[in-house]
Enzyme design. Structure first.
Site, mmCIF file in Angstrom:
data_model
loop_
_atom_site.group_PDB
_atom_site.id
_atom_site.type_symbol
_atom_site.label_atom_id
_atom_site.label_comp_id
_atom_site.label_asym_id
_atom_site.label_seq_id
_atom_site.Cartn_x
_atom_site.Cartn_y
_atom_site.Cartn_z
ATOM 1 C CB CYS A 48 39.580 12.474 113.095
ATOM 2 S SG CYS A 48 39.619 13.857 114.757
ATOM 3 C CG HIS A 108 38.009 16.041 110.856
ATOM 4 N ND1 HIS A 108 36.874 15.115 111.086
ATOM 5 C CD2 HIS A 108 38.367 16.576 111.961
ATOM 6 C CE1 HIS A 108 36.975 14.952 112.187
ATOM 7 N NE2 HIS A 108 38.049 15.842 112.781
ATOM 8 C CD GLU A 163 35.421 14.505 107.780
ATOM 9 O OE1 GLU A 163 35.167 14.784 108.966
ATOM 10 O OE2 GLU A 163 36.487 14.181 107.267
#
Length: 203
Positions: free
Chosen positions: A79, A181, A183
């Site tokens: 990001c 992202h 994650e």
């Protein structure tokens, strides 16, 4: 172990948890020497480009990052961390980045809802180890108001469409970056983190 750079821009623990889920140990650090000694490094982050670069300078992280990249160790930006890898950003003016890759960070075009937030499909443009098991049409979670405009077309690994095609994944040699992202992107996002971990094992 993979070092996750803490430079005051957040989103650190979620990255660490993601790595844990795919079997890779990591540590969060604001110590430049710990970054230098790491076998691999992730630069995450959310927030403003200028503040992030200033924090990297103040914490002494800029030089270790360049040393990691030059040494051929796996390095990944996520990001804001991805955007910082390029030469400059027009966010709030003109601010220099890390210049790991050529290119500029630009605001999303007028007429589009900002920020671009939510799930979006990728179009895979070329093969790369970071994308192993990821096919065109795979969805990932984005939150951003600016996008990367690479200075070298060969850097782009995958794009996403938000009224126009923009670079969503870039990489060369040991260096990778993602605008989304991983994650926060469920199983496919974890696969990206697993693929990064495999690069660490290969070194």
């Amino acid at each position: 172990m993979i070092a996750i750079i803490d430079y005051g821009m957040g989103n650190l623990r979620s990255v660490q948890k993601g790595l844990e889920k795919v079997g890779y140990s990591s540590y969060i650090t604001s110590d430049p020497e710990a970054v230098r000694k790491a076998p691999a490094v992730i630069l995450p982050g959310v927030g403003a480009f200028a503040d992030a670069m200033e924090n990297l300078r103040q914490t002494g992280m800029v030089e270790p990052i360049h040393e990691i990249v030059a040494a051929g160790k796996p390095f990944m930006g996520i990001c804001l961390g991805f955007q910082l890898m390029f030469e400059a950003s027009e966010e709030g003016g003109h601010f220099e980045g890390l210049s790991i890759f050529p290119g500029q960070v630009r605001r999303l075009p007028p007429g589009l809802k900002v920020p671009h937030m939510g799930w979006n499909e990728l179009t895979v443009r070329r093969s790369n180890p970071i994308m192993e098991g990821i096919e065109t049409g795979s969805e990932f979670y984005f939150v951003h108001s600016y996008f990367v405009d690479p200075g070298d077309e060969e850097l782009t690994i995958a794009t996403a469409d938000y009224g126009f095609d923009f670079c969503a994944v870039a990489g060369r040699d040991n260096v990778f970056g993602a605008q989304f992202h991983p994650e926060k992107s469920s199983d496919l996002g974890l696969r990206i983190l697993r693929n990064f971990g495999k690069q660490v094992e290969a070194c």
